[in-house]
Design an enzyme around this catalytic site. Structure first.
Site, PDB file in Angstrom:
ATOM      1  N   HIS A  51      -8.548  -3.935   9.905  1.00 50.94           N
ATOM      2  CA  HIS A  51      -8.021  -3.687   8.551  1.00 50.94           C
ATOM      3  C   HIS A  51      -6.683  -4.397   8.359  1.00 50.94           C
ATOM      4  O   HIS A  51      -5.965  -4.665   9.317  1.00 50.94           O
ATOM      5  CB  HIS A  51      -7.904  -2.184   8.280  1.00 50.94           C
ATOM      6  CG  HIS A  51      -6.661  -1.527   8.802  1.00 50.94           C
ATOM      7  ND1 HIS A  51      -6.625  -0.828   9.993  1.00 50.94           N
ATOM      8  CD2 HIS A  51      -5.407  -1.454   8.288  1.00 50.94           C
ATOM      9  CE1 HIS A  51      -5.406  -0.348  10.184  1.00 50.94           C
ATOM     10  NE2 HIS A  51      -4.643  -0.717   9.176  1.00 50.94           N
ATOM     11  N   ASP A  94       0.863  -1.184   0.000  1.00 52.80           N
ATOM     12  CA  ASP A  94       0.000   0.000   0.000  1.00 52.80           C
ATOM     13  C   ASP A  94       0.896   1.229   0.000  1.00 52.80           C
ATOM     14  O   ASP A  94       2.108   1.128   0.187  1.00 52.80           O
ATOM     15  CB  ASP A  94      -0.981   0.013   1.183  1.00 52.80           C
ATOM     16  CG  ASP A  94      -0.290  -0.034   2.538  1.00 52.80           C
ATOM     17  OD1 ASP A  94       0.929   0.207   2.636  1.00 52.80           O
ATOM     18  OD2 ASP A  94      -0.980  -0.324   3.527  1.00 52.80           O
ATOM     19  N   ASP A 135      -9.294  -2.196  14.108  1.00 52.03           N
ATOM     20  CA  ASP A 135     -10.589  -2.214  13.405  1.00 52.03           C
ATOM     21  C   ASP A 135     -10.681  -3.375  12.420  1.00 52.03           C
ATOM     22  O   ASP A 135     -11.666  -3.472  11.684  1.00 52.03           O
ATOM     23  CB  ASP A 135     -10.787  -0.884  12.666  1.00 52.03           C
ATOM     24  CG  ASP A 135      -9.679  -0.635  11.635  1.00 52.03           C
ATOM     25  OD1 ASP A 135      -8.694  -1.428  11.597  1.00 52.03           O
ATOM     26  OD2 ASP A 135      -9.782   0.335  10.866  1.00 52.03           O
TER      27      ASP A 135
END
Lengths: 241, 241, 241, 241
Positions: free
Chosen positions: B131, B66, B129
């Site tokens: 991710h 990413d 969360d």
């Protein structure tokens, strides 16, 4: 995902047979889980020719991945009965090479496969409702390993099961067993075959739509070694072509 | 899923380093996608010792998965800057071995990896969360390949990105890029590392709960070669232990 | 052949440990054949730290590849006694994971390994005469599988064996057993370690000279997955550096 | 070694085609080195049917492993001319998938194959003298990688080469090129095919006799992934049956 589209059912069946055969000529044990049903009929015809009476394929081991027992009867259930007719008997596969999943031993299926070295390949069909193995929409979760599904899991399930066992409601079992999505995804490679126009819509939905628990086969998209083999009719709704 | 629980952060980091090193000593090209962040800091310390100035590891290729660009700046974004600091510079990895994903070339990432032979391993962290990579809940679909995520994809995303780029809102980009869940699942093996009590709840949820698009990492359970490496704190809510 | 040269014995041992560890973190059974002797002492020290009391490595299985029985004694022979001291006892490896080759069961060794799925890796040392396992020059053929070698196979063999069993001629066995070159070459990967100046000449001869039955290890060059790990002294006669 | 014996040439050819096809249906690049000659003629007939105009096999790459140039002529040599006739042209394989070895580029063959990821499979025939590829007895060493062999390497070699190039001594080259035994052994798997009574003696010698430099193919016994596919006549001297 590797997508293979062949012009017709015979060509699709030949490629599917080639893929399975390609896994078989190894020196070490090979573990294959294979599907019953109508889709693979011609593929098994091809396979029988190459597999029957071949002692050099004695290291290939076969597993069924679901089973519907006949209520009140001993012996094989619906899936094994079909696999025997389609492949094991005509190919003269020895009992030592056949690892039967049934309603009595299903809780051991995943540990047994792991101990055997894992599945090298699982061959699947797909239903018009997006099911694979016995994973009908609403009956299992994506995270299920091999499990039992109750005959009252869905409205209408009882009728489906009665049809599967040959029409006699007396033979309808209380439950069937199936490898769940997580069990299937644990295989080293997955091959899914489909033919005919009536499969075209679900093929598009399952392999080119979102992952959706109402379309169980949609999860298969995320396997790193998935091959989908179609005839032109089953592929007819795909834009990709 | 293979679950490895070690007593503390150092032991967890050592095992993670061992797993990566184990992939490296091959004769042919090896492709690894690796994570930045706090979790792998100690693992990279171990790796640097074994990897720096080793010409016999020149066939190992590295990918970031990413990137958050700094708005209005040329050069590396947040992820590559961190990877350079954590690993590539201290380990003296040559540029030829580093395959940069950025906001300009992200549409080519999946085809490039496929042409390079696929990822042998992708090393992931996990957010509280759920991710992984830049797949925050609500930003990508399970079926996404490498994609861009807009800065206004979620309420509050802008603040997250400003923090990532160092606090100056002028550097906040319009979008970041990430390999999507389907890209990640295409890797031959996935390793996920987590440490600390604050990760305990999400570890239980993501790897022992249902597949749920609100918990992106929950999809990773279904990869056939997933290894999860935890310290005791991150594993502290698991019944299995 | 992948050639790895490290500066000293400790670094060489660390890389060898890394390579073995790298094979271990799998989901399925892993089969390793490992060497006794002086060369791997430090490697086992490193390994013990990473392997001891790790239930997630219970699927790793160990094999010895040769054995010299103590004449007139029950129980383990020379090789297993050393492996117990060097590794199995300090690492607390369970008996279930240790597959003992001895003078009674050697005729079953190759079939047993094949049934277990084959060796994923065999770790070898090398003698100054070019032997590996118990394949001393003149005792076995390249095409031998696991076999017995008579105490009178070579002039002076008796003295060698007496030294191995601790000096007492009464304990000298009539024969020892060893995996032959063909058995070893059947492994999926071979790792050979050597250190010290006194190994420099044979390293050059075995891995950069002709295939020669008088230098048994010279056959290993032709394995498709051979890794040779040396310290600088053992590599000191190689022009390649 | 896996030994497959089929009743006749057609059945042997079908199995050989199955083995090659089995390697082809992958998601990533596949590298195959294939043989010319008479033995594979029927196998290529089967292969053409399954391979021609199949865009899903575009990732399969082909290599020739030896070449005899026509002296004084530009263009393909003897091997590539035959492979074009037998397979590449009838199967409509695109030039991008064909990696030609010739007398000009042979020094780059091994590095090129390594950079391409190694050979997944090399398909070999065998000569009555035990040669494979261009490794005639007395022309190469077991440790040779891809190399040139001079036209005067052996007495009578010139006559052999003249016959190969079509009978005109003016076309006889000064040398031919071939992957050497070590190059061949570096492949991930080796498949050797033979048919007919005149191959029976060499099959017994090469695969059930000693490793002997006068029988070059005898070295292939020691490859961990060797499959030998024979018809009944080629297997007729084997005691094993």
């Amino acid at each position: 995902m590797k997508l293979i589209v062949e012009q017709d059912y015979a060509a699709m069946s030949r490629v599917a047979a080639n893929v399975l055969l390609g896994k078989m000529y190894q020196q070490n044990r090979v573990n294959l889980a294979i599907t019953a049903g109508n889709t693979p009929i011609k593929m098994y015809e091809y396979l029988v020719q190459e597999v029957k009476n071949k002692p050099y394929l004695d290291h290939v081991h076969y597993y069924n991945f679901d089973e519907i027992p006949y209520a009140g009867e001993e012996g094989f259930g619906v899936t094994m009965t079909h696999l025997n007719q389609l492949f094991f008997h005509p190919a003269a596969i020895s009992e030592k090479q056949i690892h039967v999943l049934d309603e009595k031993n299903y809780t051991e299926q995943d540990a047994r496969i792991l101990a055997d070295g894992g599945l090298d390949l699982i061959l699947l069909g797909i239903g018009e409702d997006g099911h694979f193995c016995g994973n009908l929409p609403g009956t299992t979760e994506f995270t299920d390993m091999t499990t039992r599904v109750s005959a009252d899991a869905l409205p209408g399930m009882c009728e489906v099961l009665i049809q599967e066992v040959g029409g006699a409601s007396s033979k309808c079992p209380d439950f069937y067993v199936t490898m769940g999505p997580k069990s299937v995804m644990a295989a080293k490679s997955i091959v899914l075959i489909a033919n005919g126009r009536k499969k075209a819509a679900i093929i598009k939905k399952a392999f080119f739509g979102p992952v959706d628990s109402h379309v169980p086969a949609s999860i298969l998209q995320l396997h790193p070694q998935l091959t989908v083999i179609l005839d032109a009719e089953a592929a007819s709704e795909l834009d990709i072509l």
